[in-house]
Enzyme design. Structure first.
Site, short mmCIF file in Angstrom:
data_model
loop_
_atom_site.label_atom_id
_atom_site.label_comp_id
_atom_site.label_asym_id
_atom_site.label_seq_id
_atom_site.Cartn_x
_atom_site.Cartn_y
_atom_site.Cartn_z
CB SER A 67 -0.90 -0.11 1.08
OG SER A 67 -1.96 0.90 0.99
CG ASP A 286 -2.63 4.26 -0.81
OD1 ASP A 286 -3.66 3.98 -1.86
OD2 ASP A 286 -2.66 3.52 0.02
CD GLU A 390 -7.65 4.22 9.11
OE1 GLU A 390 -7.09 4.02 10.16
OE2 GLU A 390 -7.41 4.06 8.01
CB THR A 525 2.12 -0.43 7.92
OG1 THR A 525 2.39 0.82 8.26
CG2 THR A 525 0.63 -0.73 7.98
C1 G16 Z 1 -3.07 0.68 6.51
C2 G16 Z 1 -4.39 0.55 6.95
C3 G16 Z 1 -5.09 1.78 7.31
C4 G16 Z 1 -4.29 2.35 8.51
C5 G16 Z 1 -2.93 2.43 8.11
C6 G16 Z 1 -2.12 2.83 9.32
O1 G16 Z 1 -3.19 1.50 5.57
O2 G16 Z 1 -5.47 -0.05 6.03
O3 G16 Z 1 -6.43 1.46 7.84
O4 G16 Z 1 -4.49 3.74 8.77
O5 G16 Z 1 -2.41 1.04 7.74
O6 G16 Z 1 -0.73 2.34 9.28
P1 G16 Z 1 0.13 2.52 10.57
O7 G16 Z 1 -0.55 1.47 11.60
O8 G16 Z 1 1.45 2.15 10.19
O9 G16 Z 1 0.04 3.74 11.35
P2 G16 Z 1 -2.68 1.30 4.01
O10 G16 Z 1 -3.13 2.19 3.05
O11 G16 Z 1 -1.28 1.01 4.14
O12 G16 Z 1 -3.23 -0.18 3.87
#
Ligand code: G16
Length: 562
Positions: A67, A286, A390, A525
């Site tokens: 992502s 993104d 969000e 993440t």
């Molecule tokens: C992912 C989740 C989102 C979340 C984000 C937060 O985003 O799908 O719901 O807001 O991670 O990331 P962290 O826990 O690192 O702050 P994405 O767009 O990377 O899939």
């Protein structure tokens, strides 16, 4: 488990040995790591998806993406039969699978889990896992590992859907499990036809005049899959005036200086944009097109942007839905159909305080969950109409089955008693939104079209939209720490419970700033602790964030913040 199943698992898993010294965890949105260490993890998630397909008797989705993360990272996540995120009950099993140190341990875990979940591993049932990937260079090899994992469970087959956005895959799982076709063409058709329907229901529009709508929009595709897919969607919208930059055709690196995460966090102009865009409506996706934010470039002399984030998208959607419901409420008395859906709005602690105040002033019910679509989605599904977003631009609107099942006859009933009336059109618009907005997960493509349709409907410029309320100045920082799991939070991530003393120290910093608010949380993440601060001036928000980042450093050890 039959011997042939055990032998197959042992043989295949030996081909994908786990990386040494890496502890993996199914985080906010699946596993994410440097792509070079993920082969074994992805293979094992393939097994998990196959087991889930056998357990539910439905199609499951498996997506290879990281992502918003940098291009050298990759990841894998699983979509449940509804098209939503993998049930949280299975996350501990996902963690155990990913971290099993040998093929024998792995097989033992699978045997025990299958027994507990009553999953028969004798090849007597068949099932399918839909797989896809985004445009990351590491995606092809990882997808191949996932297919081996799926094929390691006898009776389960992988159906490769190629390169898709993450929300497209979730949508396909959702739709196919309802017995519908759910091809990519169907996806584009659903989006474009419902958008047209909304566009044509505009009080000022009696016919299809999309080409005449010369209101310019420029989209930053983050050098990922979203730009390519938007080109395809545009074709089906007979030349909707969208210019796409950073479309992944070699203009630059995925998510590097571009994309929704960069724009939202840094609040500066992405690469490919500049003085030529002053005043124009711009949007950013993104890397896998599950996030959407808008922005404008206010002046030629600065690289700062005016951000219109997920909170403002949520506010725009909420105003529009409320408006249609109010029109309908005034009219439904005349019909025999009683339609009083519950409406709720879901945010996280990252929501700008001004947005929450604004939504509450509109009379809306606002609730909070921890970060991560999996939490917001679950909460939003408790309402007949649940709108979740969000601040980072990830969100959608969910309509309950009850809601859709009442809206349809209501629309037909109104067709009889007051065709072409305001209420008839309001029902039509709501029905169009149920088709346009992705019911499985946040989707930048469908979100973009809904924003565009609403702005056009209200005849609003991006400036009018942006001025709905004034954001409180905010700052986000990240701090590298030795072990991010040392931080534990509660109360929708607004309070630290571990390590002891840290929350008290944060509180004493917050107390120094008017309208100060600050929280920290471990990222799901990346290997960092995130810091969010808000205050009455930008300088104060910056100071508060920096001082709390220093506290995190003091409490949790080495590292640098940026
Ligand atoms: C992912 C989740 C989102 C979340 C984000 C937060 O985003 O799908 O719901 O807001 O991670 O990331 P962290 O826990 O690192 O702050 P994405 O767009 O990377 O899939």
């Amino acid at each position: 488990m039959y011997d042939n199943q055990r032998d197959l698992l042992l043989k295949e898993s030996d081909r994908f040995p786990p990386p040494q010294g890496v502890r993996l965890s199914y985080g906010t949105a699946g596993f994410r790591e440097d792509a070079s260490v993920l082969l074994s993890t992805v293979y094992r998630v393939g097994i998990l998806a196959a087991l889930r397909a056998l357990k539910t008797g439905k199609r499951i989705g498996l997506m290879i993406t990281a992502s918003h993360n940098k291009v050298s990272d990759n990841g894998v996540k699983v979509a449940d039969p509804s098209g939503g995120m993998l049930t949280q009950d299975w996350e501990p099993f996902a963690n155990a699978l990913a971290n099993a140190s040998s093929s024998q341990d792995l097989v033992q875990l699978i045997i025990e889990f299958a027994e507990k979940e009553n999953i028969l591993l004798n090849g007597s049932k068949s099932a399918q896992v839909l797989v896809a990937r985004d445009t990351r260079p590491s995606g092809e090899l990882l997808l191949d590992a996932a297919k081996h994992g799926i094929g390691s469970i006898i009776g389960v087959v992988a159906h490769d859907l190629g390169i898709l956005t993450t929300p497209q895959l979730h949508w396909m799982v959702h739709v196919r499990n309802k017995g519908l076709n759910g091809s990519e063409r169907d996806y584009f058709h659903e989006l474009s036809s419902s958008f047209r329907c909304l566009f044509n229901s505009n009080p000022n529009n009696s016919e299809w005049k999309l080409k005449d709508w010369d209101n310019q929009l420029v989209v930053d595709g983050a050098n990922g899959v979203g730009g390519q897919k938007l080109e395809m969607l545009k074709e089906m919208l007979n030349g909707l005036a969208i210019e796409i930059r950073n479309s992944g055709k070699g203009e630059g690196v995925l998510n590097e200086g571009v994309g929704a995460d960069f724009v939202q966090k840094e609040k500066i102009v992405p690469l490919g944009f500049g003085s030529q865009d002053v005043g124009i409506r711009c949007a950013s996706f993104d890397g896998d097109a599950d996030r959407l934010v808008y922005f404008t470039v206010p002046s030629e002399s600065s690289n700062r942007i005016n951000l219109v984030d997920g909170d403002k998208i949520l506010s725009l959607f909420a105003i529009f839905i409320e408006e249609q419901l109010t029109i309908l409420a005034a009219r439904t008395k005349a019909t025999k159909i009683d339609f009083r859906p519950t409406l709720g709005v879901v945010q996280t602690a990252y929501a700008n305080g001004a947005s929450t105040q604004y939504l509450k002033a509109l009379g809306l019910e606002v609730v909070f969950t921890p970060t991560g679509v999996k939490y917001l989605h679950e909460k939003a599904a408790e309402y007949d109409i649940g709108i979740y977003f969000e601040a980072n631009g990830h969100g959608t609107i969910l309509f309950s089955d009850y809601c859709i099942s009442v809206l349809q006859p209501l629309y037909w009933e109104l067709s009889d008693v007051s065709s072409g009336s305001k209420s008839h059109k309001a029902a039509l618009r709501l029905l169009a939104v149920t088709r346009l907005i992705n019911q499985a997960v946040g989707d930048a493509l469908s979100g973009l079209l809904l924003v565009e349709a609403i702005l056009q409907h209200k005849n609003w410029s991006i400036q009018t939209w942006s001025e709905l309320y004034q954001d409180l100045p905010s700052r986000q920082l990240k701090v590298k720490v030795v072990d991010r799991t040392m931080v534990e939070t509660t109360n929708a991530e607004t309070e630290v419970v571990k390590p002891p003393g840290l929350q008290e120290a944060i509180n004493s910093k917050i107390a120094k700033y008017p309208k100060g608010r600050c929280f920290i949380r471990p990222s799901g993440t990346e290997d960092v602790i995130r810091v969010y601060a808000e205050a009455s001036t930008q300088e104060a928000a910056d100071d508060l964030a920096t001082s709390v980042a220093k506290l995190v450093d003091q409490f949790l050890g080495v590292g640098s913040s940026n």
